[in-house]
Enzyme design. Structure first.
Site, PDB file in Angstrom:
ATOM      1  N   GLY A 219     -14.763  -3.705   6.274  1.00 47.35           N
ATOM      2  CA  GLY A 219     -14.761  -5.125   6.575  1.00 47.35           C
ATOM      3  C   GLY A 219     -13.897  -5.890   5.592  1.00 47.35           C
ATOM      4  O   GLY A 219     -13.555  -5.396   4.509  1.00 47.35           O
ATOM      5  N   CYS A 220     -13.531  -7.113   5.951  1.00 41.76           N
ATOM      6  CA  CYS A 220     -12.620  -7.896   5.113  1.00 41.76           C
ATOM      7  C   CYS A 220     -13.288  -8.342   3.813  1.00 41.76           C
ATOM      8  O   CYS A 220     -12.752  -8.113   2.717  1.00 41.76           O
ATOM      9  CB  CYS A 220     -12.069  -9.086   5.896  1.00 41.76           C
ATOM     10  SG  CYS A 220     -13.307 -10.104   6.705  1.00 41.76           S
ATOM     11  N   PHE A 221     -14.463  -8.984   3.898  1.00 40.04           N
ATOM     12  CA  PHE A 221     -15.187  -9.335   2.679  1.00 40.04           C
ATOM     13  C   PHE A 221     -15.478  -8.081   1.859  1.00 40.04           C
ATOM     14  O   PHE A 221     -15.363  -8.085   0.625  1.00 40.04           O
ATOM     15  CB  PHE A 221     -16.509 -10.024   3.017  1.00 40.04           C
ATOM     16  CG  PHE A 221     -16.415 -11.517   3.175  1.00 40.04           C
ATOM     17  CD1 PHE A 221     -15.794 -12.320   2.236  1.00 40.04           C
ATOM     18  CD2 PHE A 221     -16.994 -12.136   4.272  1.00 40.04           C
ATOM     19  CE1 PHE A 221     -15.730 -13.697   2.380  1.00 40.04           C
ATOM     20  CE2 PHE A 221     -16.938 -13.507   4.439  1.00 40.04           C
ATOM     21  CZ  PHE A 221     -16.299 -14.292   3.487  1.00 40.04           C
TER      22      PHE A 221
END
Length: 324
Positions: free
Chosen positions: A134-136
């Protein structure tokens, strides 16, 4: 040349993949699957592709391509793979959260490897199936992994991270349309964000007693990027911390430790993560910045593809930020 397919090509991550792969010297795009736009040019969904390519969306899937990217909403990759049986020679890179956790990594005889190159590069090289982070999760793990490797995450870690509106996807919502988002900021999912699961698994793989994470995500008044700050008590000196980080990322192609303070614009439109360290009264502050659609999604997916096919890791990803 290998042939690639994109499932869900009309969204933000699909659009970024098209742009990257069109300029990748080792890949040709075999098909871009979209049930809602079949027969239409990709430029109808991604206007910046006008004059760049005439490729069209299709509702047909070639099950024998060399690699397929799943750019689907969370939960939809599982459904798609249940309905479509790709050949045993097709490598799959999933950009959803369906297979990221260890409990979900095995699916219909497929073992998905967690695709964070800075952590799992050797496993990625041997993998046929990748769960893209995921990005976070990417921004936060890259800020903390060197400390976990050194066994230095003995205390709680407090994390604040601001993301651009593209992180919410292409479909409008009450908190992503312009009139609400502009000149505004707000937090959401305090301390319960879904990316905490994969972050904790990675950190605990390096330090079993890593401290608790308190993560507060915020929506920013911009479209692209994640700017994350994490701070925790740290007994060593700032120079000790810098050595830990620089040693950990010595061979990382896209993660750099900066001696100067960093800002978001220096990494937007690139596959890079920039990290900066600061220490104050026993507290170490780690700042990391990535583009949520590139290092946080499509760029990292191509980086993983490059490793899987033994291409140069940076192939197709020599992208430039617009700092000014």
């Amino acid at each position: 040349m290998i042939k690639a397919g994109i499932i869900g090509g009309s969204g933000y991550t699909g659009g970024e993949l098209i742009r990257i792969l069109l300029n990748h010297s080792k890949v040709s795009i075999d098909f871009i699957y979209s049930t809602t736009r079949a027969g239409k040019k990709a430029s109808t969904a991604h206007p910046d592709l006008l004059g760049v390519t005439d490729i069209k969306f299709t509702d047909e899937v070639n099950l024998t391509v060399d690699v397929v990217f799943l750019c689907l909403g969370h939960g939809n990759s599982t459904s798609f793979l249940n309905e479509h049986q790709f050949s045993a020679n097709t490598k799959i890179i999933d950009l959803s959260n369906d297979f990221r956790l260890a409990a979900d990594a095995q699916f219909k005889g497929k073992d998905f490897v967690y695709g964070l190159p800075e952590l799992n590069k050797e496993a990625i090289k041997k993998a046929n199936y990748i769960a893209n982070p995921g990005c976070f999760a990417t921004a936060i793990q890259l800020a903390l992994l060197p400390l976990a490797k050194a066994g230095a995450l003995d205390n709680p870690v407090h994390i604040n991270a601001v993301t651009g509106s593209t992180g919410a996807g292409v479909v409008l919502s009450a908190t992503s349309h312009f009139s609400w988002r502009t000149n505004n900021i707000s937090w959401y999912k305090p301390f319960t964000h879904q990316h905490l699961g994969e972050i904790n698994e990675s950190l605990h793989s390096l330090q079993s007693n890593a401290g608790e994470l308190f993560f507060l995500p915020s929506r920013g008044n911009f479209t692209r990027g994640i700017f994350a700050t994490a701070y925790t008590n740290y007994n060593g000196s700032l120079e000790d911390a810098k050595s830990l980080f620089k040693d950990f990322y010595a061979d990382a192609k896209f993660t750099q430790v900066s001696d100067e303070e960093i800002c978001l614009k220096q990494i937007v439109n690139t596959n890079h993560c920039h990290i900066h360290l600061h220490k104050h009264n026993g507290v170490l502050l780690v700042t990391s910045a990535i583009d949520n659609l590139l290092k946080g999604a499509s760029g990292q997916a191509v980086q993983n593809m490059n490793l899987m096919f033994k291409f140069e890791e940076t192939e197709g990803l020599q992208l430039k930020a617009g700092v000014f």
